[in-house]
Scaffold this motif. Sequence first.
Motif, PDB file in Angstrom:
ATOM      1  N   GLU A 136       0.817  -1.216   0.000  1.00 53.15           N
ATOM      2  CA  GLU A 136       0.000   0.000   0.000  1.00 53.15           C
ATOM      3  C   GLU A 136       0.850   1.266   0.000  1.00 53.15           C
ATOM      4  O   GLU A 136       0.620   2.167  -0.805  1.00 53.15           O
ATOM      5  CB  GLU A 136      -0.940   0.011   1.206  1.00 53.15           C
ATOM      6  N   THR A 146       3.098   5.325   6.130  1.00 54.53           N
ATOM      7  CA  THR A 146       2.354   6.298   6.924  1.00 54.53           C
ATOM      8  C   THR A 146       3.204   6.711   8.116  1.00 54.53           C
ATOM      9  O   THR A 146       4.035   5.925   8.602  1.00 54.53           O
ATOM     10  CB  THR A 146       1.009   5.721   7.397  1.00 54.53           C
ATOM     11  N   HIS A 206       0.078  10.181   4.760  1.00 53.40           N
ATOM     12  CA  HIS A 206       0.045   8.903   4.053  1.00 53.40           C
ATOM     13  C   HIS A 206       0.625   9.103   2.656  1.00 53.40           C
ATOM     14  O   HIS A 206       0.274  10.062   1.964  1.00 53.40           O
ATOM     15  CB  HIS A 206      -1.386   8.369   3.926  1.00 53.40           C
ATOM     16  N   GLY A 216       1.030   6.567  -0.655  1.00 53.53           N
ATOM     17  CA  GLY A 216       0.788   5.205  -1.126  1.00 53.53           C
ATOM     18  C   GLY A 216      -0.020   5.173  -2.400  1.00 53.53           C
ATOM     19  O   GLY A 216      -0.192   6.184  -3.088  1.00 53.53           O
ATOM     20  N   LEU A 246      -4.480   2.023  -0.697  1.00 55.24           N
ATOM     21  CA  LEU A 246      -4.343   2.599   0.640  1.00 55.24           C
ATOM     22  C   LEU A 246      -5.427   3.636   0.905  1.00 55.24           C
ATOM     23  O   LEU A 246      -6.079   3.625   1.958  1.00 55.24           O
ATOM     24  CB  LEU A 246      -2.955   3.220   0.796  1.00 55.24           C
ATOM     25  N   LEU A 279      -8.620   3.725   3.589  1.00 50.81           N
ATOM     26  CA  LEU A 279      -8.771   4.801   4.568  1.00 50.81           C
ATOM     27  C   LEU A 279     -10.026   5.633   4.327  1.00 50.81           C
ATOM     28  O   LEU A 279     -10.367   6.492   5.151  1.00 50.81           O
ATOM     29  CB  LEU A 279      -7.539   5.712   4.534  1.00 50.81           C
TER      30      LEU A 279
END
Length: 239
Positions: free
Chosen positions: A209, A212, A221, A223, A227, A231
């Motif tokens: 992913e 973080t 983050h 990615g 990912l 989220l």
Amino acid sequence: GRHDGVGGAEEAEAEGAPLDAPDRDDLAAALPPVVVVLLPLPPTEKLVDEFAKRYTPLVVLTSLCMCTIPWAWGREVGQKWTHNGLITMVIACPCALIISTPVTYVAGLAATAQRGVIVKGGSFLEALGRVKKIAFDKTGTLTQGNFAVLHLNVIENRRTRKEVLEYIALMEAPSSHPLASALTSAAKKEGYSVPPNASVLNHTILKGEGVTATVDGSVVHVGNTRLFQRLGLLDSLPD
């Protein structure tokens, strides 16, 4: 006399041991074995061969009838149709058709070899004409294996391009992923590097992913799409 030396040489040669011819078994043991591999004929060549097996006897029989039967109607008619029968034999003979197929394959194999591609035979060359997709897995041979950032699009105006690249360099610097070096190189290429006074906590690599971490009190983050889908942040981004 004058020929004593020559005579002596002839006598010495005559007295010497005769030269034996090498035995066939000795030659067979000395020469490396030859392995002949017969590759299957291409489909087109098989089709031409099968056609020639049936077509050639028909042409010969037709020409033979033209050269013999008309003689029953006289010499003049027989000579005329014999001439026509020979013309039919020459024109209708499938030699050119039979030879054209292997010649085409040889020309194709030679052309691919000149471009550095080795094809084992005509059947494989013909199969390439039906290929729709090719998947290669030869990093370092067909590709250099070096990733690069070609375009960076900063969404919304909450962060500047400089801040985004600094965050990327900060997050990807500890990672050993091949894409991480490409991202940090993109930041360095534009003159941005890891901020020296930044506080990074809980730096975590998320397999498959991205990464973080908490940077100066804010969760960051970096990615892929997977990912941000997990989220729940992907839907909040503008199109």
